[in-house]
Design an enzyme around this catalytic site. Structure first.
Site: not given
Length: 301
Positions: A135-137, A139, A235
């Site tokens: 996951l993105d930082k 998220t 996003r």
């Protein structure tokens, strides 16, 4: 504790050992590592080359070799919220603000570092984390981490149809009644910026299913399912629809929320080590998102 995999040949005309292992989720790298780095590949308790011709009812024992240690990767004792653990994998509830995999600039507190610290505390220093779903930082939510390269290889072979990832997002704006459920089918590629992505005809195929769960004046709570896995897919797709996420500083608008309001709340997959037993995991959205939605609803009432 030594990891050991046992398989029994059930084909009347099986392939050679190497081809059999590849078909059953052992990567070429894992096979080579077992052969050359203190692992074992046995057929009926005898070492065999990968060119060995298998026979019906042969018993194969596979012990992975030692993985090369990354000297730049440091274990961390920072908190690790484990949702599920088996012999071969972990599912972690990652908070926002934590990387899945360390970068050159932040290499002490990522999920991988915390899992390494967890292995060390359990006296299993030979285990190495292999992130399957990152996951993105900023998220939050569920992250699947293999404990060995075999787990990573087997999970990577599961189709997108069978591997279900669902997210909750809080987005700007409202959806028309005939747009409350839909499929975003729009290719995503790299834009002029190094990090930023955008919908572009030259991009790679990207599909996201969505369903509006609730909406109030100016904001909506949406459930999303990834059918492909492009960088920043949710996003970018929500911005493309005209509904950027709250807190998304790259693709959104200034709204005061401190990170993109996105949480991976659901994972479902066939366990590749348990005769494809279906695993379903679900978590609540974190407090910052539930507080945000409550504040939005109160302001709209």
């Amino acid at each position: 504790m030594m990891t050991l995999f046992k398989l029994v040949v059930q084909q009347k005309m099986p392939p050679k050992l190497g081809a059999f292992l590849l078909k059953h989720g052992f990567s070429k790298q894992a096979i080579n590592n077992a052969k050359h780095n203190q692992g074992l590949i046995l057929v009926n308790h005898k070492r065999r080359y990968t060119s060995y011709q298998l026979h019906l009812d042969d018993e194969i024992i596979f012990v992975p070799g030692r993985e090369k240690r990354n000297v730049w990767l440091h274990p961390s004792n920072l908190p690790l919220a484990i949702v599920k653990e088996t012999t071969n994998y972990l599912v972690i509830n990652k908070p926002a603000g934590v990387l899945s995999i360390p970068s050159r600039f932040e290499d002490d507190s990522a999920v991988v570092n915390r899992v390494l610290g967890y292995f060390a505390r359990k006296n299993q220093p030979d285990l190495k984390p292999h992130v399957v779903t990152r996951l993105d930082k900023d998220t939050s939510g569920l992250v699947l981490v293999g404990k060995n390269p075999i787990a990573h290889s087997r999970f990577s072979k599961i189709s997108k149809t069978d591997f279900v990832k669902k997210y909750h997002a809080i987005v700007h704006g409202n959806f028309a009644s005939d747009e409350a459920v839909g499929l975003i089918d729009a290719p995503i590629g790299r834009s002029s910026e190094a990090i930023e992505r955008s919908v572009t005809t030259s991009g790679k195929k990207a599909q996201t299913q969505y369903q509006v769960l609730e909406q109030v004046d100016g904001a909506s709570l949406v459930e999303l399912r990834l059918l492909t896995g492009r960088t920043h897919q949710i996003r970018v797709h929500m911005q493309f629809l005209g509904h950027p996420l709250f807190g998304d500083q790259l693709y959104g608008i200034a709204d005061g929320f401190q990170r993109q309001a996105l949480n991976c709340y659901y994972l479902a997959f066939p366990d590749p080590f348990m005769q494809q037993q279906k695993i379903e995991l679900k978590i609540n959205d974190p407090l910052d998102m539930t507080n945000l939605w409550g504040k939005i609803k109160n302001s709209a009432s």
